[in-house]
Enzyme design. Structure first.
Site, PDB file in Angstrom:
ATOM      1  N   GLU A 178       7.901  44.994  25.086  1.00  0.00           N
ATOM      2  CA  GLU A 178       8.082  46.091  24.142  1.00  0.00           C
ATOM      3  C   GLU A 178       7.025  47.195  24.261  1.00  0.00           C
ATOM      4  O   GLU A 178       6.224  47.405  23.340  1.00  0.00           O
ATOM      5  CB  GLU A 178       8.105  45.548  22.709  1.00  0.00           C
ATOM      6  CG  GLU A 178       9.181  44.518  22.463  1.00  0.00           C
ATOM      7  CD  GLU A 178       9.351  44.150  20.980  1.00  0.00           C
ATOM      8  OE1 GLU A 178       8.574  44.646  20.141  1.00  0.00           O
ATOM      9  OE2 GLU A 178      10.272  43.387  20.674  1.00  0.00           O
ATOM     10  N   GLU A 375      14.076  38.011  22.897  1.00  0.00           N
ATOM     11  CA  GLU A 375      13.700  37.798  21.496  1.00  0.00           C
ATOM     12  C   GLU A 375      14.875  38.157  20.609  1.00  0.00           C
ATOM     13  O   GLU A 375      15.545  39.180  20.820  1.00  0.00           O
ATOM     14  CB  GLU A 375      12.517  38.679  21.058  1.00  0.00           C
ATOM     15  CG  GLU A 375      11.172  38.209  21.509  1.00  0.00           C
ATOM     16  CD  GLU A 375      10.040  39.106  21.015  1.00  0.00           C
ATOM     17  OE1 GLU A 375      10.153  39.705  19.924  1.00  0.00           O
ATOM     18  OE2 GLU A 375       9.044  39.213  21.758  1.00  0.00           O
TER      19      GLU A 375
END
Ligand code: FCB
Length: 471
Positions: A178, A375
């Site tokens: 991320e 995720e």
């Protein structure tokens, strides 16, 4: 120890579904969130250790101690993973353990990851390693952090150290986790470490994180034949209406959230609108000859972190940005609206259909690359019963909905190869501290006792069937 339940509950009256043979079932954690032992064996501070000391930065003043004490309890945690039947464990490697202060190699730091990897392999669990999950050595931040181009090269050197030791045993590699959060939360809104609030710093961080990804891919290619790629947090972005203003708001948010990372990695360069939107903050000048080729070299996989969709509308007419720090550089007044779905303890709306939409979009709009959900998960209050069980039916419903959504994407032809629940263990949820629990396994942070939640048992059953049960 078996945690398989005798009877399994499902939250929806939906049919049973089978996943493809070989589908990877996993769970994820990240070093700073679970390890604790922040000063052990030569580790030095990361930007998060420093940020946690800043009054008011993290709820309750929480910090990386005790974490879930995973540094010392990793073997017990691998046993827990085995009991759940996990096929893979996604963890991250802490740069300040391996190269303390960003300097020379610390073998003792790598020893921990070697013990972890070997214990996983002995248990038949694939180790999946993320090389950067936000714990930049503080000493490098003091030299500019990700605003400095040199940090990308330091990152590559650290990656070489890791891959030289573990390249023969790790099953899958992710360079960055991320980068949106690292850049925009870290350097624009300052809600995350290092807590900087500068749009130009943010744009520099974006480019240098991407460069770091590309350089890391080169080092991985030289040291391992295991598949490697990057993990992005991606959001379907929906406009509240078809008006030109709302459509423009959605374009800006999609550009800053998704395409600013997807396009350089998968299409060889920033989209024209991103270059234009971010020209006032210096993006074009940051790009040196050869950078697009380094950043855009082929990846073997794309990790997708999915939590929810975004519904946006144009700024209220007549309002001006008040100058407060914002992640939405150049689009500060854009409004984020609620669609009315139920919400998790994070306040995030539960929108499983957005996962199908996102995966199908990636499959059709970008060059084909195997996808993994690296995720997906939810925080809930998780009350413990007197008999010490956590009856987290809300999390089971979340999982059930999202796994059905993932399956629907596969039925649409998406090459989705695995799913990692976030998270294996309750842990430090960054600026939210220990107050938000995402785990399949409950952790008592005082005693470090672990208790598998009902959702963990439910997930174990899904894994054992390679599919979802009918109600
Ligand atoms: C993601 C992070 C992960 C975790 C989840 C809830 O953005 O990658 O570390 O905090 O959110």
């Amino acid at each position: 120890m078996s945690v398989l339940p005798s009877s399994v509950e499902s939250s929806t009256a939906a049919p049973s579904l089978q996943f493809p043979t070989g589908f990877v079932w996993g769970a994820a954690t990240a070093s700073f969130q679970v390890e604790g032992s922040t000063a052990a064996d030569g580790r030095t501070d990361s930007i998060w250790d420093e940020f946690c000391r800043r009054p008011g930065a993290v709820v309750n003043g929480d910090c990386g101690e005790p974490g879930a004490d995973h540094y010392r309890r990793y073997a017990q945690d691998v046993e827990l993973m085995s009991s759940l039947g996990l096929g893979a464990y996604r963890f991250s490697v802490a740069w300040p353990r391996v190269r303390p202060s960003g300097g020379s190699l610390n073998e003792a730091g790598l020893d921990f990851y070697e013990r972890l990897v070997d214990t996983l392999l002995a248990a038949g669990i694939q180790p999946w390693a993320t090389l950067y999950h936000w714990d930049l050595p503080q000493a490098l931040e003091e030299q500019g952090g990700w605003t400095s181009r040199d940090t990308a090269y330091r990152f590559a050197d650290y990656v070489t150290s890791v891959v030289e030791r573990l390249g023969d045993r790790v099953a899958g590699w992710m360079t960055l986790n991320e980068p949106w959060c690292a850049a925009f939360l870290g350097y624009a809104s300052g809600r995350h470490a290092p807590g900087v609030t500068s749009p130009t710093a943010t744009v520099a961080a974006v480019h240098h994180l991407l460069l770091g990804h590309g350089l890391a891919m080169e080092r991985l290619r030289a040291g391992t034949s295991a598949p490697a790629g990057i993990t992005l947090n991606l959001f379907p972005v929906r406009a509240q209406s078809a008006s030109a203003e709302d459509t423009e708001a959605a374009r800006r948010v999609d550009a800053l959230q998704n395409r600013i990372f997807l396009d350089p990695v998968l299409r060889g360069g920033y989209p024209a609108d991103v270059l234009q939107d971010l020209a006032p903050y210096g993006l074009p000048q940051l790009i040196q000859d050869g950078d697009p080729e380094i950043i855009g070299a082929p990846v073997d996989l794309l990790g997708v972190n999915y939590y929810r969709a975004l519904l946006v509308a144009a700024p209220e007419p007549g309002t001006e940005h008040d100058g407060s720090p914002s992640e939405w550089i150049g689009a500060e007044g854009v409004r984020f609206l609620e669609s009315g779905s139920p919400r998790t303890s994070m306040g995030w709306e539960v929108q499983p259909e957005g996962l199908t939409e996102l995966l199908v979009h990636l499959h059709s709009a970008y060059p084909r690359v195997p996808l993994y959900v690296t995720e997906n998960g939810a925080a809930y209050p998780d009350e413990m019963t007197p008999s010490e069980t956590v009856l987290d039916h809300d999390r089971i419903a979340f999982l059930d909905g999202h796994l059905r959504a993932a399956h629907a994407a596969i039925e649409h032809g998406v090459d989705l190869r695995g799913y990692f629940y976030w998270s294996l263990l309750d842990n430090l949820e960054w600026a939210e501290g220990y107050s938000k629990r995402f785990g399949l396994v409950h952790v008592d942070f005082e005693t470090q006792r672990r208790i598998v939640k009902e959702s963990g048992r439910w997930y174990a059953d899904v894994i054992s069937r390679n599919g979802l049960p009918a109600e």
